[in-house]
Scaffold this motif. Structure first.
Motif, PDB file in Angstrom:
ATOM      1  N   GLU A 156       1.075  -1.277  -0.133  1.00  0.00           N
ATOM      2  CA  GLU A 156      -0.107   0.134  -0.015  1.00  0.00           C
ATOM      3  C   GLU A 156       0.862   1.406  -0.080  1.00  0.00           C
ATOM      4  O   GLU A 156       1.874   1.270   0.891  1.00  0.00           O
ATOM      5  N   PHE A 157       0.522   2.235  -0.805  1.00  0.00           N
ATOM      6  CA  PHE A 157       1.493   3.442  -1.106  1.00  0.00           C
ATOM      7  C   PHE A 157       0.747   4.788  -0.744  1.00  0.00           C
ATOM      8  O   PHE A 157      -0.638   4.850  -0.969  1.00  0.00           O
ATOM      9  N   GLN A 158       1.225   5.400   0.402  1.00  0.00           N
ATOM     10  CA  GLN A 158       0.735   6.487   0.729  1.00  0.00           C
ATOM     11  C   GLN A 158       1.661   7.640   0.603  1.00  0.00           C
ATOM     12  O   GLN A 158       2.981   7.403   0.695  1.00  0.00           O
ATOM     13  N   VAL A 159       1.230   8.782   0.131  1.00  0.00           N
ATOM     14  CA  VAL A 159       2.075   9.857  -0.340  1.00  0.00           C
ATOM     15  C   VAL A 159       1.757  11.063   0.052  1.00  0.00           C
ATOM     16  O   VAL A 159       0.433  11.559   0.081  1.00  0.00           O
ATOM     17  N   ALA A 160       2.889  12.042   0.325  1.00  0.00           N
ATOM     18  CA  ALA A 160       2.442  13.413   0.674  1.00  0.00           C
ATOM     19  C   ALA A 160       3.343  14.584  -0.119  1.00  0.00           C
ATOM     20  O   ALA A 160       4.678  13.973  -0.132  1.00  0.00           O
ATOM     21  N   THR A 161       2.988  15.454  -0.929  1.00  0.00           N
ATOM     22  CA  THR A 161       3.872  16.308  -1.617  1.00  0.00           C
ATOM     23  C   THR A 161       3.382  17.747  -1.174  1.00  0.00           C
ATOM     24  O   THR A 161       2.216  18.212  -0.886  1.00  0.00           O
ATOM     25  N   ARG A 162       4.580  18.642  -0.913  1.00  0.00           N
ATOM     26  CA  ARG A 162       4.257  19.854  -0.179  1.00  0.00           C
ATOM     27  C   ARG A 162       3.503  20.812  -1.468  1.00  0.00           C
ATOM     28  O   ARG A 162       2.658  21.704  -1.109  1.00  0.00           O
ATOM     29  N   ASP A 163       3.646  20.407  -2.845  1.00  0.00           N
ATOM     30  CA  ASP A 163       2.871  21.323  -3.742  1.00  0.00           C
ATOM     31  C   ASP A 163       1.655  20.639  -4.220  1.00  0.00           C
ATOM     32  O   ASP A 163       1.054  21.075  -4.907  1.00  0.00           O
ATOM     33  N   GLY A 164       1.302  19.440  -3.642  1.00  0.00           N
ATOM     34  CA  GLY A 164      -0.025  18.966  -3.947  1.00  0.00           C
ATOM     35  C   GLY A 164       0.101  18.028  -5.170  1.00  0.00           C
ATOM     36  O   GLY A 164      -1.043  17.817  -5.721  1.00  0.00           O
ATOM     37  N   SER A 165       1.178  18.096  -5.856  1.00  0.00           N
ATOM     38  CA  SER A 165       1.208  17.331  -7.162  1.00  0.00           C
ATOM     39  C   SER A 165       0.829  15.908  -7.061  1.00  0.00           C
ATOM     40  O   SER A 165       0.698  14.997  -8.208  1.00  0.00           O
TER      41      SER A 165
END
Length: 258
Positions: A156-165
Motif C-alpha cells: 500500500e502506497f501513501q504519499v504527501a507532496t508539499r505542492d500537492g502534485s
C-alpha cells in the motif's frame, strides 16, 4: 566483515535526479540486512582517500540495488558515473540493520528522504514472509518520489507532496496518526524532524510507545572505519554515547536523544 568485489549489471533512471544501480553480489546479498552498510572504495585502483558508506538493498540471494542522486562529494560523484560491467570494491556488511520479528503483521515504512533503498530491502523481506506493508513517502513534488510503478502490488502506497502534485498536499507527518495506529512495527529513513514526529505522534496514537516498535536509520556521512575505532560517528543517547557504525546505523528511535 569481508572485502569483496561487486559488479554493476544494470543502471536505470528512476526519476530525473535519481538512478538505480543493480549489483551482482553473490554471497554478500544474502548476508546483508536492510539498513546495514558497505564501505566503498571510490576509485578504479588504490587510493589514500577514505571509503564512502553506501546503503544498498538486498534483492534475492545474489543481487543488491543502490539508489543514487547527484552529490558534490567527489567519491559519490565517481560512483554515479559507473556503468554495467564496472567492478566496485566494498567492505561489509557493517553495522546493524532493521529487525523483522516473527510476530510482525503490519509493517509501516516511512521516509521524507530520497534514498529509501534500505526501506525497499525491508519491504521485499517483509513481503516474502507474508507481512502487510505500507510505504509512506513525503517529498516537495511528485517528480522527487520513488515511482509507485516500481513497487510490488502487495504494497500500500501513501504519499504527501508539499505542492500537492501527488497524494496529500502537505508533509508526510500529516498522515502518521492513522498509520501508526495500524502498524505493529515501524521502519524509517529520513530527517531528525521525521523521527521527532514519529515519536510524538506515536505517543498520542498508541498512548505511549514501547521499545521495539520504531526504528530509524541515522545516515551519518562520517562512517569512516566501520568498526568503532575512529569515533567520528558518535552520537548521544540517554544511556551515553553510541557509535553509529557499530551500534547502528539503525536504532530504536525511543532510545535516541533527539
Amino acid at each position: 566483515m569481508t572485502q569483496t568485489e561487486v559488479i554493476v549489471v544494470a543502471k536505470e533512471t528512476i526519476t530525473p535526479a535519481c538512478w538505480q544501480l543493480t549489483l551482482a553480489a553473490p554471497g554478500l546479498s544474502a548476508r546483508l540486512m536492510p539498513g546495514q552498510f558497505l564501505l566503498l572504495r571510490c576509485a578504479d585502483r588504490f587510493t589514500c582517500y577514505l571509503r564512502r558508506p553506501i546503503f544498498p538493498a538486498p534483492v534475492g540471494p545474489d543481487h543488491l540495488t543502490l539508489l543514487l542522486q547527484p552529490d558534490p562529494d567527489p567519491g559519490l560523484a565517481w560512483l554515479l558515473t559507473r556503468q554495467p560491467g564496472d567492478r566496485l570494491d566494498v567492505i561489509g556488511p557493517l553495522g546493524s540493520g532493521f529487525p523483522l520479528p516473527d510476530k510482525t503483521r503490519n509493517l509501516l515504512l516511512v521516509s521524507d528522504a530520497q534514498n529509501i533503498a534500505p526501506l525497499l530491502g525491508q519491504m521485499h523481506r517483509a513481503i516474502t514472509t507474508g507481512v502487510a506493508v505500507t510505504l509512506a513517502l513525503g517529498a516537495s513534488r511528485a517528480a522527487d518520489l520513488y515511482p509507485v510503478s516500481s513497487l510490488p502490488a502487495e504494497v500500500e502506497f501513501q504519499v504527501a507532496t508539499r505542492d500537492g502534485s501527488l497524494g496529500h498536499r502537505g508533509v508526510i507527518t500529516d498522515l502518521l496518526p492513522n498509520l501508526l495506529a495500524w502498524a505493529d512495527l515501524v521502519g524509517a529513513v529520513g530527517s531528525t524532524n521525521l523521527y521527532h514526529a514519529l515519536q510524538d505522534q506515536a505517543d498520542k496514537a498508541r498512548f505511549g510507545v514501547v521499545s521495539g516498535f520504531m526504528y530509524g536509520l541515522i545516515n551519518q556521512p562520517y562512517l569512516a572505519c566501520g568498526v568503532g575505532a575512529c569515533l567520528s560517528c558518535a552520537i548521544t543517547a540517554p544511556t551515553g554515547l553510541k557509535l553509529t557504525c557499530v551500534d547502528g546505523p539503525v536504532f530504536d528511535i525511543t532510545q535516541l536523544d533527539l
